[in-house]
Scaffold this motif. Structure first.
Motif, short mmCIF file in Angstrom:
data_model
loop_
_atom_site.label_atom_id
_atom_site.label_comp_id
_atom_site.label_asym_id
_atom_site.label_seq_id
_atom_site.Cartn_x
_atom_site.Cartn_y
_atom_site.Cartn_z
N ASP A 317 1.05 -1.30 0.18
CA ASP A 317 -0.06 -0.01 -0.04
C ASP A 317 1.01 1.42 -0.03
O ASP A 317 0.44 2.16 -0.63
CB ASP A 317 -0.85 -0.01 1.18
CG ASP A 317 -2.07 -0.99 1.21
OD1 ASP A 317 -2.48 -1.37 -0.17
OD2 ASP A 317 -2.70 -1.22 2.24
N ALA A 318 1.94 1.41 0.77
CA ALA A 318 2.85 2.49 1.00
C ALA A 318 3.67 2.71 -0.37
O ALA A 318 3.57 3.91 -0.88
CB ALA A 318 3.82 2.20 2.14
N TYR A 319 4.29 1.66 -0.88
CA TYR A 319 5.06 1.99 -2.00
C TYR A 319 4.21 2.23 -3.33
O TYR A 319 4.65 2.80 -4.27
CB TYR A 319 6.17 1.17 -2.48
CG TYR A 319 5.85 -0.44 -2.54
CD1 TYR A 319 5.05 -0.99 -3.63
CD2 TYR A 319 6.01 -1.54 -1.51
CE1 TYR A 319 4.76 -2.33 -3.71
CE2 TYR A 319 5.65 -2.78 -1.85
CZ TYR A 319 5.10 -3.14 -3.00
OH TYR A 319 4.97 -4.52 -2.99
N ASP A 320 3.07 1.52 -3.66
CA ASP A 320 2.17 1.96 -4.63
C ASP A 320 1.81 3.13 -4.48
O ASP A 320 1.55 3.86 -5.60
CB ASP A 320 0.87 0.87 -4.73
CG ASP A 320 1.31 -0.51 -5.27
OD1 ASP A 320 2.47 -0.65 -5.66
OD2 ASP A 320 0.45 -1.49 -4.91
N ASN A 321 1.21 3.67 -3.33
CA ASN A 321 0.68 5.05 -3.18
C ASN A 321 1.84 6.02 -3.30
O ASN A 321 1.49 7.26 -3.74
CB ASN A 321 0.03 5.26 -1.91
CG ASN A 321 -1.47 4.42 -1.79
OD1 ASN A 321 -1.68 3.68 -2.66
ND2 ASN A 321 -2.05 4.27 -0.86
N ASP A 322 2.83 5.80 -2.86
CA ASP A 322 4.18 6.68 -2.98
C ASP A 322 4.28 6.95 -4.44
O ASP A 322 4.38 8.15 -5.13
CB ASP A 322 5.46 6.15 -2.37
CG ASP A 322 6.65 6.71 -2.43
OD1 ASP A 322 6.94 8.15 -1.87
OD2 ASP A 322 7.21 6.72 -3.69
N PHE A 323 4.18 6.07 -5.41
CA PHE A 323 4.46 6.04 -6.70
C PHE A 323 3.30 6.74 -7.44
O PHE A 323 3.57 7.71 -8.26
CB PHE A 323 4.84 4.83 -7.40
CG PHE A 323 5.23 4.83 -8.80
CD1 PHE A 323 5.83 5.79 -9.55
CD2 PHE A 323 5.00 3.48 -9.85
CE1 PHE A 323 6.37 5.84 -10.71
CE2 PHE A 323 5.63 3.62 -11.00
CZ PHE A 323 6.22 4.81 -11.65
N ALA A 324 2.19 6.69 -7.03
CA ALA A 324 0.97 7.18 -7.67
C ALA A 324 1.35 9.00 -7.30
O ALA A 324 0.70 9.65 -8.06
CB ALA A 324 -0.16 6.66 -7.12
N ALA A 325 1.29 9.13 -6.04
CA ALA A 325 1.61 10.55 -5.60
C ALA A 325 2.58 11.32 -6.36
O ALA A 325 2.41 12.53 -6.94
CB ALA A 325 1.70 10.59 -4.23
N ARG A 326 3.60 10.82 -6.48
CA ARG A 326 4.63 11.46 -7.24
C ARG A 326 4.32 11.51 -8.59
O ARG A 326 4.80 12.43 -9.24
CB ARG A 326 5.90 10.44 -7.02
CG ARG A 326 6.58 10.31 -5.56
CD ARG A 326 7.68 9.51 -5.30
NE ARG A 326 8.25 9.59 -4.16
CZ ARG A 326 9.17 10.54 -3.54
NH1 ARG A 326 9.58 11.47 -4.45
NH2 ARG A 326 9.35 10.64 -2.18
N MET A 327 3.67 10.64 -9.34
CA MET A 327 3.34 11.02 -10.65
C MET A 327 2.24 12.15 -10.69
O MET A 327 2.02 12.80 -11.62
CB MET A 327 2.81 9.52 -11.17
CG MET A 327 3.72 8.49 -11.70
SD MET A 327 5.00 8.68 -12.54
CE MET A 327 4.13 9.11 -14.29
N ASP A 328 1.22 12.21 -9.74
CA ASP A 328 0.51 13.30 -9.72
C ASP A 328 1.43 14.40 -9.68
O ASP A 328 0.94 15.48 -10.21
CB ASP A 328 -0.27 13.31 -8.47
CG ASP A 328 -1.30 12.04 -8.39
OD1 ASP A 328 -1.83 11.82 -9.51
OD2 ASP A 328 -2.02 11.82 -7.32
N TRP A 329 2.26 14.43 -8.99
CA TRP A 329 3.24 15.69 -8.72
C TRP A 329 3.74 16.11 -9.85
O TRP A 329 3.70 17.48 -10.27
CB TRP A 329 4.32 15.55 -7.87
CG TRP A 329 4.22 15.10 -6.21
CD1 TRP A 329 2.88 15.20 -6.02
CD2 TRP A 329 5.27 14.75 -5.35
NE1 TRP A 329 3.08 14.70 -4.66
CE2 TRP A 329 4.35 14.43 -4.09
CE3 TRP A 329 6.49 14.75 -5.47
CZ2 TRP A 329 5.06 14.40 -3.04
CZ3 TRP A 329 7.20 14.29 -4.21
CH2 TRP A 329 6.45 13.92 -3.01
#
Length: 448
Positions: A317-329
């Motif tokens: 959950d943590a590393y999937d969401n980390d990647f998704a948030a960074r792509m949002d950035w």
């Protein structure tokens, strides 16, 4: 300038474009960021391109000191850096947005300066006199810097760039100088993709060398990638569909990702890159096309524990969401349009370091996350857990207040002389939900 030769011009400015960290008290310090060099056999499988996208959106977390095009058993020759340049240039289209959301992202010019060719031939056949490359020279220059932090070299293909660097140092320096050089290097080898890794491990047994084979089974789903990665701007556009497995090379930098979860030098602690045995293992073989490693037996490397990729998947959950948030950035210049990581504070300590605490058998240890915060003022959720696998004590451990700001760990009497690894996990309620970690290792005193 031809980027294959750009290392020659940039060797003395290799840290340009990197923002140093500052202590909580605002005093300058040597950066705590991990120093990394990535060697990649681009063109062998789309997963290298995928892993590069994740690495680049995470670039503010590292001091990136080399992006080296390499060969391997699935790509036995290389001619240029064109595939690498395309992905780096896509990063250049996003870097201004990324810098709105986090400090420390390197400039496009800096990444271009460290994007170089490595060995153009395969394995140990391209190691030796007259075989130096911009990539092998870059490894030497990086390790030689007056910096106490080790250099982590991720081998996403073969390891012959590392082998050539070591060969050159051995041929041109004293034994003491060679030993000093090797002591500052860490190698994280994905699956073994040429015979150079076995040669290195055989001839330099004291070198810190991980060969990760548990690199499949942790990856995000194709649907996740469709929805959160590939439809996100220039970097999403260069994140290809998988041919075989997705992002098989990502654990090489996830192991050193500074999220507070683990100390990369303590290979048994476990983190986003997996968990490894503290005792080197003989004969961890490369992928099937590499058939001559028996010539180097016995050779020893750190290898995955029996958990394999499950040691990575537990944090999904943590590393999937980390990647998704960074792509949002990457696609918005408005900070309020994206989520940002909380900050976890453990017993007043605001760093990301693993903490050590001593305790007596039958006693208690009080822990607190007071001072933890979220930059978006999101609500925070706390979870304290006993991480059994790296702990030397394997019985039940009770934690009172395991979902509260403060927690109390009851130390079992039977844990005398053992260690307990306790993980603090903090997540926000933003979209996507983002995580921060801290680890405390409780050393229980021996029974008297």
């Amino acid at each position: 300038m031809n980027r294959q030769l750009s290392f020659i011009a940039s060797a003395f400015v290799i840290v340009a474009g990197i923002v140093p960290l500052v202590r909580a008290d605002n005093s300058s310090t040597v950066s705590d960021k991990p120093r990394i060099i990535t060697t990649t056999d681009l063109g062998a499988d789309p997963d290298d391109e995928q892993s590069l996208v994740r690495l680049l959106v995470s670039a503010n977390e590292f001091e990136m000191e080399g992006l080296i095009v390499a060969t391997g058993c699935w790509k036995k020759s290389q001619a240029d850096t064109k595939m690498l340049d395309k992905i780096v240039d896509a990063y250049g289209e996003c870097v201004d947005n990324l810098r709105v959301h986090a400090e420390g992202y390197p400039s496009l010019e800096y990444l271009r300066s460290i994007s170089v060719m490595g060995q153009t031939g395969y394995g140990m056949s391209d190691v030796g006199e007259g075989k130096d490359s911009p990539g092998s020279d870059m490894i030497i220059a990086s390790v030689d810097k007056d910096d106490p932090r080790p250099v982590w070299v991720g081998c996403w293909g073969g390891a012959n760039n590392v082998a050539q660097a070591i060969w050159k140092v051995r041929a041109t320096r004293t034994q003491a100088e060679l030993e000093s050089f090797l002591s500052k290097m860490r190698v994280f080898d994905i699956l073994g993709q040429d015979d150079a890794g076995a040669w290195i491990a055989k001839n330099f047994p004291d070198l810190f060398y991980i060969r990760a084979t548990g690199v499949y089974g942790w990856q995000p789903s194709d649907e996740n990638l469709d929805n959160h990665i590939q439809n996100h701007g220039p970097l999403g556009a260069v994140y290809p569909d998988r041919k075989w497995a997705t992002e098989g090379d990502t654990p090489a930098f996830m192991h050193v990702y500074p999220n507070g979860l683990n100390d990369p030098d303590k290979v048994d602690q476990g983190g986003w890159g997996g968990r490894f045995s503290t005792t080197k293992i003989a004969g961890i073989r490369s992928m099937k096309p590499v058939t001559n490693e028996g010539d180097f037996d016995p050779y020893l490397m750190y290898g995955n524990t029996s958990e394999g990729s499950k040691a990575i998947k537990r944090w999904s959950d943590a590393y999937d969401n980390d990647f998704a948030a960074r792509m949002d950035w990457t696609i918005t210049s408005q900070r309020s349009d994206a989520n940002h990581h909380p900050i976890a504070v453990l017993n007043g300590d605001r760093t990301r370091r693993v903490l050590d605490i001593s305790a007596t058998p039958g006693g208690t240890v009080d822990l607190n996350a007071d001072g933890s915060s979220d930059p978006d003022n999101d609500a925070l959720t706390y979870a304290w857990s006993f991480y059994e696998e790296p702990s030397s004590y394997d019985g039940e451990v009770k934690i009172q207040g395991d979902s509260d700001l403060s927690a109390s760990v009851a130390i079992p009497s039977a844990a005398a002389g053992k260690t307990l690894h306790i993980i603090l996990e903090v997540h926000d309620d933003g979209e996507p939900r983002l995580y921060a970690y801290r680890r405390v290792i409780i050393q229980v005193e021996a029974a008297k």
